[in-house]
Enzyme design. Structure first.
Site, short mmCIF file in Angstrom:
data_model
loop_
_atom_site.label_atom_id
_atom_site.label_comp_id
_atom_site.label_asym_id
_atom_site.label_seq_id
_atom_site.Cartn_x
_atom_site.Cartn_y
_atom_site.Cartn_z
N PRO A 11 38.20 -5.23 -13.08
CA PRO A 11 37.14 -5.82 -12.28
C PRO A 11 37.56 -7.03 -11.46
O PRO A 11 38.36 -7.84 -11.91
CB PRO A 11 36.09 -6.23 -13.33
CG PRO A 11 36.81 -6.25 -14.62
CD PRO A 11 37.89 -5.21 -14.52
N ASN A 12 37.01 -7.08 -10.27
CA ASN A 12 37.18 -8.17 -9.30
C ASN A 12 38.52 -8.18 -8.60
O ASN A 12 38.71 -8.95 -7.66
CB ASN A 12 36.90 -9.54 -9.93
CG ASN A 12 35.45 -9.72 -10.28
OD1 ASN A 12 34.58 -9.46 -9.46
ND2 ASN A 12 35.17 -10.14 -11.51
N ARG A 19 39.26 -15.21 -2.37
CA ARG A 19 38.94 -16.48 -3.05
C ARG A 19 40.02 -16.82 -4.06
O ARG A 19 40.82 -15.98 -4.43
CB ARG A 19 37.59 -16.37 -3.80
CG ARG A 19 36.38 -16.51 -2.93
CD ARG A 19 35.13 -16.49 -3.78
NE ARG A 19 34.80 -15.14 -4.24
CZ ARG A 19 34.23 -14.84 -5.41
NH1 ARG A 19 33.94 -15.79 -6.26
NH2 ARG A 19 33.99 -13.61 -5.74
N TYR A 24 45.47 -16.49 -7.62
CA TYR A 24 45.78 -15.10 -7.35
C TYR A 24 46.56 -14.86 -6.06
O TYR A 24 46.88 -13.72 -5.73
CB TYR A 24 44.47 -14.27 -7.31
CG TYR A 24 43.64 -14.45 -8.56
CD1 TYR A 24 44.18 -14.19 -9.81
CD2 TYR A 24 42.33 -14.90 -8.49
CE1 TYR A 24 43.43 -14.36 -10.96
CE2 TYR A 24 41.57 -15.07 -9.63
CZ TYR A 24 42.12 -14.80 -10.87
OH TYR A 24 41.38 -14.97 -11.99
N ASN A 75 46.49 -4.06 -15.26
CA ASN A 75 45.90 -5.39 -15.16
C ASN A 75 44.41 -5.16 -15.34
O ASN A 75 43.71 -4.79 -14.38
CB ASN A 75 46.20 -6.04 -13.80
CG ASN A 75 45.59 -7.42 -13.70
OD1 ASN A 75 44.85 -7.84 -14.61
ND2 ASN A 75 45.88 -8.14 -12.63
N ALA A 78 39.27 -9.23 -16.30
CA ALA A 78 38.55 -9.91 -17.38
C ALA A 78 38.35 -9.01 -18.60
O ALA A 78 38.17 -9.52 -19.73
CB ALA A 78 37.20 -10.40 -16.87
N ASP A 88 41.14 0.73 -27.44
CA ASP A 88 41.12 2.00 -28.19
C ASP A 88 41.60 3.16 -27.32
O ASP A 88 42.34 4.03 -27.79
CB ASP A 88 39.70 2.30 -28.70
CG ASP A 88 39.29 1.41 -29.86
OD1 ASP A 88 40.18 0.76 -30.46
OD2 ASP A 88 38.09 1.35 -30.17
N GLU A 99 51.48 -4.44 -19.63
CA GLU A 99 50.35 -5.29 -19.21
C GLU A 99 50.85 -6.29 -18.17
O GLU A 99 51.91 -6.89 -18.34
CB GLU A 99 49.81 -6.03 -20.44
CG GLU A 99 48.64 -6.96 -20.13
CD GLU A 99 48.13 -7.68 -21.39
OE1 GLU A 99 48.65 -7.42 -22.51
OE2 GLU A 99 47.24 -8.53 -21.23
N HIS A 101 49.52 -9.52 -15.38
CA HIS A 101 48.51 -10.41 -14.80
C HIS A 101 49.12 -11.21 -13.68
O HIS A 101 50.29 -11.62 -13.77
CB HIS A 101 47.95 -11.38 -15.86
CG HIS A 101 47.27 -10.67 -16.98
ND1 HIS A 101 46.01 -10.15 -16.84
CD2 HIS A 101 47.70 -10.35 -18.21
CE1 HIS A 101 45.69 -9.53 -17.97
NE2 HIS A 101 46.69 -9.64 -18.82
N SER A 103 48.03 -14.23 -12.63
CA SER A 103 48.08 -15.64 -13.03
C SER A 103 48.69 -15.76 -14.43
O SER A 103 48.76 -14.77 -15.18
CB SER A 103 46.66 -16.23 -13.04
OG SER A 103 45.84 -15.55 -13.97
N ARG A 108 45.49 -21.24 -18.48
CA ARG A 108 44.10 -21.28 -18.04
C ARG A 108 43.16 -21.48 -19.24
O ARG A 108 43.58 -21.92 -20.28
CB ARG A 108 43.80 -20.02 -17.23
CG ARG A 108 44.75 -19.89 -16.03
CD ARG A 108 44.45 -18.69 -15.18
NE ARG A 108 43.12 -18.81 -14.56
CZ ARG A 108 42.51 -17.81 -13.93
NH1 ARG A 108 43.11 -16.63 -13.82
NH2 ARG A 108 41.31 -17.99 -13.41
#
Ligand code: CA2
Length: 144
Positions: A11-12, A19, A24, A75, A78, A88, A99, A101, A103, A108
């Site tokens: 998401p996002n 932004r 990011y 990624n 959230a 799962d 995995e 990310h 940032s 954070r």
């Protein structure tokens, strides 16, 4: 199929470039995808690059992944910090997971220090912006 990697963005991440460039960067998700395509070609990998804001859709993609892919690069945005359902599904897929990310989640807020994915991932890359996807693809190529 033995060289196909499913890249999942949560998401996002479709908002990248709009932004919070301090976390990011300025690149859009399309820029990240292009970077992955160039890298994958060099590594001899095939990629499918997807983004969803829906937890259920991501779970379904993961459930179907073992039919067509040899590894998952994720990624989860959230959902990384909240989703036992994605944990799962990844576990159930039986595929190697990397995995990533953009940032450094450990610099954070405390709630970002918890990942429900890291414990089943082969490895975790964070804090290197979009270049982290390149590192993650290189790691995935080594795994395969
Ligand atoms: O650093 C990462 O890659 C994250 O997975 C990005 C997620 C965040 O929730 C994770 O803790 C770390 C956020 C995705 C991007 O969110 C944006 C929101 C507004 C504008 C641009 C991006």
């Amino acid at each position: 199929m033995s060289n196909s990697v499913l890249i999942i963005n949560g998401p996002n991440l479709n908002m990248l470039g709009n932004r919070e460039p301090e976390f990011y960067g300025n690149e859009t998700l399309a820029d990240v995808e292009e970077k992955c395509r160039i890298c994958a070609k060099e590594l001899g990998l095939k990629i499918e690059f997807r983004q969803s804001n829906g937890e259920g859709e991501i779970v379904e993609w993961i459930q179907q992944s073992s039919e067509n892919f040899a590894a998952i690069l994720i990624n989860a945005g959230a959902y990384t910090h909240t989703s036992i359902a994605i944990h799962d599904a990844l576990k159930g897929s039986g595929l190697p997971v990397v995995e990533v990310h953009l940032s450094n989640i450990f610099q954070r807020e405390d709630f970002r220090h918890i990942s429900y994915i890291s414990c089943l991932a082969e490895g975790v890359i964070c804090g290197f912006g979009s270049q982290g996807y390149v590192f993650a693809l290189q790691a995935t190529a080594q795994l395969l």
